[in-house]
Structure formats: structure tokens, C-alpha cells
Enzyme design. Structure first.
Site, PDB file in Angstrom:
ATOM      1  N   CYS A 271       0.801  -1.245   0.000  1.00 44.51           N
ATOM      2  CA  CYS A 271       0.000   0.000   0.000  1.00 44.51           C
ATOM      3  C   CYS A 271       0.825   1.282   0.000  1.00 44.51           C
ATOM      4  CB  CYS A 271      -0.897   0.016   1.230  1.00 44.51           C
ATOM      5  SG  CYS A 271      -2.050  -1.356   1.247  1.00 44.51           S
TER       6      CYS A 271
HETATM    7  N1  LIG Z   1      -2.783  -6.297   1.594  1.00 46.39           N
HETATM    8  C1  LIG Z   1      -3.183  -5.274   2.306  1.00 46.39           C
HETATM    9  O1  LIG Z   1      -2.787  -5.147   3.452  1.00 46.39           O
HETATM   10  C2  LIG Z   1      -4.162  -4.240   1.751  1.00 46.39           C
HETATM   11  C3  LIG Z   1      -4.746  -3.343   2.654  1.00 46.39           C
HETATM   12  C4  LIG Z   1      -5.651  -2.420   2.187  1.00 46.39           C
HETATM   13  C5  LIG Z   1      -5.961  -2.368   0.825  1.00 46.39           C
HETATM   14  N2  LIG Z   1      -5.386  -3.231  -0.054  1.00 46.39           N
HETATM   15  C6  LIG Z   1      -5.796  -3.147  -1.442  1.00 46.39           C
HETATM   16  O2  LIG Z   1      -6.651  -4.232  -1.736  1.00 46.39           O
HETATM   17  C7  LIG Z   1      -6.455  -4.674  -3.065  1.00 46.39           C
HETATM   18  C8  LIG Z   1      -6.099  -6.154  -3.101  1.00 46.39           C
HETATM   19  O3  LIG Z   1      -4.875  -6.323  -2.421  1.00 46.39           O
HETATM   20  P1  LIG Z   1      -4.379  -7.729  -1.887  1.00 46.39           P
HETATM   21  O4  LIG Z   1      -3.275  -7.425  -0.940  1.00 46.39           O
HETATM   22  O5  LIG Z   1      -5.509  -8.567  -1.400  1.00 46.39           O
HETATM   23  O6  LIG Z   1      -3.791  -8.360  -3.249  1.00 46.39           O
HETATM   24  P2  LIG Z   1      -3.320  -9.866  -3.491  1.00 46.39           P
HETATM   25  O7  LIG Z   1      -2.349  -9.814  -4.599  1.00 46.39           O
HETATM   26  O8  LIG Z   1      -2.986 -10.521  -2.203  1.00 46.39           O
HETATM   27  O9  LIG Z   1      -4.650 -10.590  -3.986  1.00 46.39           O
HETATM   28  C9  LIG Z   1      -5.298 -10.293  -5.172  1.00 46.39           C
HETATM   29  C10 LIG Z   1      -5.998 -11.550  -5.673  1.00 46.39           C
HETATM   30  O10 LIG Z   1      -6.697 -11.207  -6.855  1.00 46.39           O
HETATM   31  C11 LIG Z   1      -6.542 -12.238  -7.798  1.00 46.39           C
HETATM   32  N3  LIG Z   1      -6.826 -11.702  -9.094  1.00 46.39           N
HETATM   33  C12 LIG Z   1      -6.023 -11.035  -9.954  1.00 46.39           C
HETATM   34  N4  LIG Z   1      -6.698 -10.684 -11.066  1.00 46.39           N
HETATM   35  C13 LIG Z   1      -7.951 -11.135 -10.901  1.00 46.39           C
HETATM   36  C14 LIG Z   1      -9.119 -11.089 -11.699  1.00 46.39           C
HETATM   37  N5  LIG Z   1      -9.115 -10.497 -12.903  1.00 46.39           N
HETATM   38  N6  LIG Z   1     -10.246 -11.647 -11.209  1.00 46.39           N
HETATM   39  C15 LIG Z   1     -10.257 -12.273 -10.015  1.00 46.39           C
HETATM   40  N7  LIG Z   1      -9.177 -12.346  -9.216  1.00 46.39           N
HETATM   41  C16 LIG Z   1      -8.042 -11.787  -9.658  1.00 46.39           C
HETATM   42  C17 LIG Z   1      -5.122 -12.733  -7.578  1.00 46.39           C
HETATM   43  O11 LIG Z   1      -4.934 -14.047  -8.083  1.00 46.39           O
HETATM   44  C18 LIG Z   1      -5.024 -12.667  -6.052  1.00 46.39           C
HETATM   45  O12 LIG Z   1      -5.459 -13.881  -5.457  1.00 46.39           O
HETATM   46  C19 LIG Z   1      -5.379  -3.755  -3.658  1.00 46.39           C
HETATM   47  O13 LIG Z   1      -6.003  -2.678  -4.295  1.00 46.39           O
HETATM   48  C20 LIG Z   1      -4.664  -3.246  -2.421  1.00 46.39           C
HETATM   49  O14 LIG Z   1      -4.081  -1.988  -2.650  1.00 46.39           O
HETATM   50  C21 LIG Z   1      -4.494  -4.183   0.396  1.00 46.39           C
END
Ligand SMILES: NC(=O)c1ccc[n+]([C@@H]2O[C@H](COP(=O)([O-])OP(=O)(O)OC[C@H]3O[C@@H](n4cnc5c(N)ncnc54)[C@H](O)[C@@H]3O)[C@@H](O)[C@H]2O)c1
Length: 434
Positions: A271
Site C-alpha cells: 500500500c
Molecule cells: N494487503 C493489504 O494489506 C491491503 C490493505 C488495504 C488495501 N489493499 C488493497 O486491496 C487490493 C487487493 O490487495 P491484496 O493485498 O488482497 O492483493 P493480493 O495480490 O494478495 O490478492 C489479489 C488476488 O486477486 C486475484 N486476481 C487477480 N486478477 C484477478 C481477476 N481479474 N479476477 C479475479 N481475481 C483476480 C489474484 O490471483 C489474487 O489472489 C489492492 O487494491 C490493495 O491496494 C491491500
């Protein structure tokens, strides 16, 4: 249509669809199943889907047991987007990285919605949770959804609700972290409240999706700028031979008006290094320059280089050159006690050390092998911290202050320590702050 959907969400008979079963989607899935909802997870990663359906986790701090319990309670993962019609909600938790020009890459969000919309039906709510710039939900998602003939606010509902998470922090869980939610219309906002109201203790409504998108960016920019500030303070303090960590600890005793932030070898995680630039990019459309964000980014991005220049000085004081020295980086995760190395400055430290001719290794009890990364490729395995191993390096760089490191052992056997986390409080002859 709205009343029916809200009733289903409130009595938990609604089926919850979550697209993207990552660090955000997976804990959310667990919370919904725990509260008795049936959850269908949709992900493009076949390996993850298979693992989850077999009751296995792939994230260290979520146990197999929890996934297996969710599967028994009706959770199912699939790569089949045509099943989107089965669910009442579609919560999008997919990545929002930056591209090579440091500009927002919305391709994951847009691909996901494009793959889902052929199967959407009246009576569903879509919630975007991915971090993004203000305007994404109503400028990018709404027209795509409405291109199918559905009408947002009338027979389908659209909200933005940012995820808040602090991996590894035992004081908070999905239920207890207040959740901000804004709808495209008032009706959308009401449905959003029902979507999250049963699983989150405190849902915080805001007037629009744009306000909700901006809330998330403010939170992360606040951190990025303040970390930039303490990193700059560290550069000054090091020159003045003052321990910045001692200064922060003492300043934090002020009972009002001061919030401690800690310097380090650079920004990491999914992030903080990324999200601020979503606003920088969008602000340009309005003719505004985000100078604080850019300055903090500049300082934070310079920190790995600073750590390396300190390492060169430290080796030099022992009549050694970095070129040809053996250097061990302690910690590959971007923060303590987690197995997440996304955007970790440790990878850049390894890259910079290698470019200067050092022989590199790393040790991280949470990450046994250097993972596949977009920008870095190292064929490295975590080195065990034994007295013999520690003695074999010319220098160790303490990049991540994992609780499980044996700091006494490290101090006893490492010949030089470059400490970027302020772990060693008194400066011993072989410990150098950076
Ligand atoms: N990790 C954190 O602590 C956190 C905290 C707040 C916000 N976010 C935000 O949340 C969002 C997701 O982050 P994350 O950490 O969970 O990411 P991540 O990479 O852990 O997970 C994303 C998932 O989405 C899947 N994916 C990719 N393309 C896809 C598609 N077209 N359809 C369906 N699934 C698909 C991937 O295979 C993966 O399993 C981002 O925008 C991030 O900035 C993350």
C-alpha cells in the site's frame, strides 16, 4: 429490489461473492462464513483455488484449519466467472499496482468487472475494495455495469469500501476495524451498509464513492509523508551522531499532539509505496501538484541507497571494500513478523549490494526462498542464523526487526552490523545506525 436485497443481507441468506482471494479477500471470506453466509470466491489463479478448496491456506498468518472450517461451512472457490449470477454481492479485492511509469494500473479491476458483467443480474450489489483514485467507481465501473442494461441505484447497487488491514497486528481483526463505505446513490449507500453491517462492528457511511476513495488515500498518504519526515530526520540525526530512535521514543512520551513514526531502510508493502501515486496521477487532471507526496516519495525511495552508502562507510572503517565482501541481509519481509515481501526494500538492498560486487545472502524465518518478483530475481534461500554462519560475513544489514531473530547471537558473532531499525539501543563498537 433494494428492500429485498437488504433483507437477504440482513438475514444472512444472501450469497456473498468475492473476486480476488488475496490478503484482502481471504480474511473477508472467513468473516462472512463465520457469520453464516455462503461465500463463493472467484479468482484467476487456479493453484490458489485448488488449494483453498482442499482446505489449505497460502498465507502464513491464516491457518489451514480456518480455511478448512470455511469450506465445511459452504465456502467454495472457483475460476469460473460465469457463476457470478449465483451471488447477491460481488466484492472486488483485486490488485491495483503502479505501472512502469509510476502511474495507476487499473487493468486488474477492469479485467475483473469485464469478466463478471456478462453474468450480472438485477438485485446484486458490487463493492470495490481495491485502493484507487477518487472517481474510479463512478467513472470506470458504473458505465461498464450499465452497458449491460442494468441501472445503478435502481436494480443494481454500487459502492466503494476500502480495506483496512494491519498484517500481523493481534489487536485488530476484520470485525473490529471500522469500515468506511460510500455509495454511488443514496440507495447504493443503504445497500452497502447492509452488506457490511452484519460482519463489521462499525460501518462508517460517507456521502459518495469518491469521498470513500479519498479516505483510503488520505490514510496511506498520511503514513507515507510522516515516514518520509522521520526518514529525513534520521539522515540529519545520523550526521549529528544522535540516535533518532531514542529521540522518537522520548518524543512519544508527549501525551498529546505527537504520533510516533519510525524510519527504516525504505518503504515496503502493497500500500504505502504505491497508493499515494494514485492521487498524484489523478490530481494532475485537476491541475494540482501533490508536492508533499512527491517529496516524501523521493526521500523514502532514497533510503535503500543511503543504507548501502552507510554500509560502504562502515566496511571502509575496517579497511574493507563492499566489492568482494560477504553481506547478509536480515529480513526479507517489508515489516516485522510477517511473510509478505511485496515492495520490500530488502530486495532493493540485495540488488544494490550485488551491483557493487558484494556476495549476498539473506535470512528470514518467514520466507524460506526468495519469491518470484516482477522486478527482482535471486536464486537465494534463507540462511540459518548460527554462530558459524554469522561469523562468515563481513557485514550484516538488519533490514527487518522480526521478533524471532536472536539479537544477542547476532551481536555476539557478526563482525559488523548496520542497524536500520534501531534494535540495538546502545551503540556497540560493531553496531552502526543507518
Ligand atoms: N494487503 C493489504 O494489506 C491491503 C490493505 C488495504 C488495501 N489493499 C488493497 O486491496 C487490493 C487487493 O490487495 P491484496 O493485498 O488482497 O492483493 P493480493 O495480490 O494478495 O490478492 C489479489 C488476488 O486477486 C486475484 N486476481 C487477480 N486478477 C484477478 C481477476 N481479474 N479476477 C479475479 N481475481 C483476480 C489474484 O490471483 C489474487 O489472489 C489492492 O487494491 C490493495 O491496494 C491491500
Amino acid at each position: 429490489m433494494k428492500g429485498e436485497l437488504i433483507a437477504k443481507l440482513n438475514d444472512r441468506s444472501a450469497v456473498i461473492g468475492i473476486a480476488g482471494l488475496g490478503y484482502v479477500g481471504l480474511p473477508l471470506m472467513l468473516r462472512y462464513t463465520e457469520m453464516g453466509y455462503r461465500v463463493l470466491g472467484i479468482d484467476v489463479d487456479e493453484g490458489k483455488v485448488e488449494k483453498l478448496n482442499n482446505g489449505k491456506t497460502y498465507i502464513e498468518y491464516i491457518s489451514d484449519d480456518k480455511i478448512a472450517t470455511a469450506v465445511r461451512a459452504g465456502f467454495e472457490a472457483t475460476t469460473d466467472f460465469s457463476r457470478a449470477g449465483e451471488v447477491d454481492s460481488l466484492i472486488l479485492c483485486v490488485p491495483t499496482p503502479l505501472d512502469e511509469h509510476l502511474e495507476p494500473d487499473l487493468s486488474f479491476v477492469l479485467d475483473t468487472i469485464e469478466m463478471l458483467i456478462p453474468y450480472m443480474r438485477p438485485g446484486q450489489v458490487v463493492s470495490l475494495e481495491s485502493t484507487t483514485y477518487p472517481g474510479t467507481t463512478d467513472e470506470e465501473l458504473k458505465p461498464r455495469i450499465e452497458s449491460t442494461g442494468l441501472k445503478v441505484g435502481e436494480n443494481v447497487f454500487l459502492v466503494y469500501s476500502p480495506e483496512r488491514e494491519d498484517p500481523g497486528n493481534p489487536d485488530f481483526c476484520t470485525r473490529t476495524i471500522p469500515k468506511v463505505c460510500g455509495g454511488v446513490t443514496v440507495a447504493c449507500g443503504e445497500v452497502g451498509q447492509a452488506l457490511y453491517g452484519q460482519v463489521i462492528d462499525d460501518v462508517v457511511p460517507v456521502s459518495s464513492t469518491r469521498a470513500a476513495e479519498m479516505v483510503k488515500l488520505l490514510e496511506n498518504i498520511h503514513r507515507a509523508v510522516n515516514i518520509g519526515l522521520v526518514n529525513e530526520m534520521k539522515l540529519v540525526a545520523d550526521k549529528m551522531d544522535i540516535d533518532i530512535f531514542e529521540v522518537i521514543r522520548a518524543a512519544a512520551t508527549k501525551p498529546f499532539g505527537f504520533v510516533p513514526y519510525y524510519p527504516g531502510p525504505g518503504l515496503g508493502g502493497h500500500c504505502i509505496p504505491i497508493d499515494p501515486f494514485y492521487l498524484t496521477w489523478k490530481a494532475k487532471e485537476y491541475g494540482v501538484r501533490t508536492r508533499f507526496i512527491e517529496l516524501a516519495g523521493e526521500i523514502n525511495r532514497s533510503m535503500p541507497g543511503y543504507v548501502i552508502s552507510r554500509t560502504i562507510d562502515v566496511l571502509n572503517s575496517q579497511k574493507k571494500a563492499l566489492n568482494g565482501s560477504r553481506v547478509l541481509v536480515l529480513g526479507l519481509a517489508y515489516k516485522k513478523d510477517v511473510d509478505d515481501s511485496r515492495e520490500s526494500p530488502s530486495a532493493e538492498l540485495l540488488e544494490l549490494l550485488k551491483a557493487k560486487g558484494a556476495y549476498i545472502d539473506y535470512s528470514d524465518p518467514h520466507i524460506p526462498e526468495f519469491p518470484k518478483k516482477r522486478d527482482y530475481e535471486f536464486d537465494l534461500k534463507s540462511v540459518e542464523l548460527t554462530s558459524a554462519n554469522l561469523k562468515s560475513y563481513d557485514c550484516v544489514i538488519l533490514a527487518t526487526d522480526h521478533s524471532s531473530f536472536d539479537y544477542d547471537l547476532i551481536k555476539k558473532h557478526a563482525s559488523l552490523i548496520v542497524d536500520t531499525r534501531g534494535v540495538y539501543k546502545e551503540d556497540k563498537s560493531q553496531v552502526f545506525r543507518a
